[in-house]
Design an enzyme around this catalytic site. Sequence first.
Site, PDB file in Angstrom:
ATOM      1  N   SER A   1       1.924   3.244   5.069  1.00 55.01           N
ATOM      2  CA  SER A   1       1.887   3.103   3.608  1.00 55.01           C
ATOM      3  C   SER A   1       0.970   4.180   3.056  1.00 55.01           C
ATOM      4  O   SER A   1       0.203   4.786   3.800  1.00 55.01           O
ATOM      5  CB  SER A   1       1.318   1.732   3.230  1.00 55.01           C
ATOM      6  N   ASP A   2       1.053   4.454   1.748  1.00 53.99           N
ATOM      7  CA  ASP A   2       0.015   5.304   1.179  1.00 53.99           C
ATOM      8  C   ASP A   2      -1.224   4.430   0.944  1.00 53.99           C
ATOM      9  O   ASP A   2      -1.172   3.207   1.054  1.00 53.99           O
ATOM     10  CB  ASP A   2       0.485   6.000  -0.092  1.00 53.99           C
ATOM     11  N   TRP A   3      -2.310   5.074   0.620  1.00 52.20           N
ATOM     12  CA  TRP A   3      -3.610   4.398   0.504  1.00 52.20           C
ATOM     13  C   TRP A   3      -3.527   3.200  -0.449  1.00 52.20           C
ATOM     14  O   TRP A   3      -3.364   3.381  -1.661  1.00 52.20           O
ATOM     15  CB  TRP A   3      -4.658   5.397   0.010  1.00 52.20           C
ATOM     16  N   GLY A   4      -3.602   2.029   0.117  1.00 53.57           N
ATOM     17  CA  GLY A   4      -3.605   0.823  -0.720  1.00 53.57           C
ATOM     18  C   GLY A   4      -2.270   0.491  -1.367  1.00 53.57           C
ATOM     19  O   GLY A   4      -2.207  -0.394  -2.224  1.00 53.57           O
TER      20      GLY A   4
END
Length: 754
Positions: free
Chosen positions: A279-282
């Site tokens: 996933s991307d950050w958060g």
Amino acid sequence: MGCSNNKSKVQNLKLGDQIIEKKVDSVLSLMTLKEKIGQMVQYNGGWDLTGPPSKMSDKEKVEKLKNGLVGSMLNVVSVKATREAQKLVMDNSRLKIPLIFGYDVIHGYKTIFPIPLGESASWDLALIKKSAAMAAKEASASGIQWTFAPMMDISRDARWGRIMEGAGEDPYLNSMIAVARVQGFQGDDLSKENTIAACAKHFAGYGLAEAGREYNTVNIGEFELNNEVLPPFKAAAEAGVATFMNSFNELDGIPATAHKGIQRDLLKGKWNWNGFIVSDWGSIGELVPHGIAKDKYQASEIAIKAGSDMDMESHAYEANLEKLVNDGKIDVALINDAVKRILKLKFELGLFDDPYKYCNEEREVREVYSAENQKFAREVAKKSIVLLKNEDQLLPLKKSIKSIAVIGPLAYDKDTPLGNWRAQGKSYSAVSLLEGVKNMVSPTTEVVYQKGCDFILNDLKPGQSLFSHPLNINKTDISKIPAAVAAAKKADVVLLAIGENAYQTGEGRSQTNIGFAGVQSQLLKAVLQVNKNVVIILMNGRPMDITWASEHVPSILECWHLGSQAGNAIADVLFGDYNPSGKLPVSFPYNVGQEPLYYNHKNTGRPYNGGKLVTYSGYRDAPNNALYPFGFGLSYTSFRYDNLKLDKSKISKEGTINLSVDVTNTGNLDGEEVIQMYIHDRVGSITRPVKELKAFKKEMFKVGETKTINFTINNKILQFYTANKKWEVEPGDFDVFIGGNSVNTLKESFEVIN
Ligand code: BGC
């Protein structure tokens, strides 16, 4: 002979894959559900944030590592730090499954190359591949096995700060460069100690954020998604990219992280790609503010079903996946599939054989920031420079020139050339323009420096990172301009370094004004009043509005943020040691109101005809076209294109046409030219762009030399995602254009018959 060798290589690979699969299965069979979920968790190192901070303390992280509940870490760099974290897992966890360390090695690790957009202006695939390979060598020598690069988001909007991180507006150029970068990072064998896993990001559509506003909504249809956005990702998947990263944006109502259609069905399904998606950050947690999940429990369910295998810093999977299984909401098979993909890469990298294989201090010292790497960084930087204007051949300058005034807030700035996303690039370590010029000129040349104006007021202090903080730009203080004017008055030529600070582009750096920020325009105008021989050294991460400058200043050199060796590379071009050969990978507008601006637009039902009536598609106060178009860039020499010939004017859908064109160096210097081929499909089942880049070649020409350049048109070039929702060639009339940019081209036509 060659054939049988290839065949046995393929068989070997398959055998290798089978062996890895067996090993993965045997590890998986030993794992508890908790341990499996742990592999899907990625923690930040805690000291180098590239996104909003999480609430977890370092102590808690250490406990999780010891218990084998973390699969990967990001932003843990250096042999020392990665060994320490790896040791926590190897010495304490039950199954001793090694961590994989990821990092944003975007344009170099410690030796910094030009920002990706700038490097793309070289149109030199071998060079780009080699710079990725060198970055991989430095990163892997520092404990890293995985980069979150290359970014291959098509970006057409100069307002979007992350435009600096990709290869610009064109799907074909982006695809070619994406593959070159993937091959450079990964080499031909991930188990070698100097290669690292690459990551195709951001899947998908992030670069088309509405109004260029960071993280904003993306509303594009299925045809645009398939024809424009996905091709670089498909090319990267086919080139064997090890991982993908999904993106923050929504795509027509569905956040990319929650998008089963593109992740599980297309990428892992139809494309049969067998790596893992981080996933991307958060971004899993962000499904809550997106308004598609009511809490992280639901967000985790949606994300894993959609295909996200690893959770970067949302802390959603670790808290919810076990419960989701126990509640019967998700099948454990989804978890098994994700874990298998992650373990597979760990095996391929050789981490199971030796978890510390990237932990060699001696190698770290020897290979990072070496003299050889610096030399190559200069080579890449000079090839990334684009000459935009050169009236009366003001450039190249003679090294024996009597006097030069080097002026501007970026002239002696040793930090800005490193650009954003500079990994371990040390603040203030770049060669500045002033230093580069001084290194180059004759001992008798007088070089005078004046800053001209302060630019960023909260300037970076050594060791400080402005990654996530706004910049404070000087908008009022013009007190340094008079001294610059006095210096300009006395000099034979003025080199004026203006543009953008390193942190004006990159993540979270969208702007509605793409002109010269602060008091830079005042400085430019004041200097120009006393000396007409001004060369603008433009340093920037996005296409800027340079319309006024381009009308009044004789020479403009597009120097992006060129990296560690910026000043030396610029001097190479300024003084003619290197004849510039870069071409723009993005259109430069007349003004920001034209954005998004791209050459491969549609015709519309009322194409602009430059006429007197207003009822055509266009602006009343600005042109439709670019100030400097895609593919544009001058040389100190000139090129002529003649005799565009096609060996056939009619082909079947499976047929091929051989094209040739004569290109001649008509100037007084040897030089390189990028010969570009575009096509236009005149009638399609969906509307087609007015021009599309389909091939290019970069060639060196001696003075007076003519070369016949050949291209081939085939079904791969002609096909597109049609109204039938298939990639196919449609019969009809086509135009083909060849030239040194997207506007000035020779044209011929041909027909495809059924
Ligand atoms: C960016 C990614 C990056 C990640 C890790 C995110 O904010 O969008 O491109 O790889 O942070 O630093």
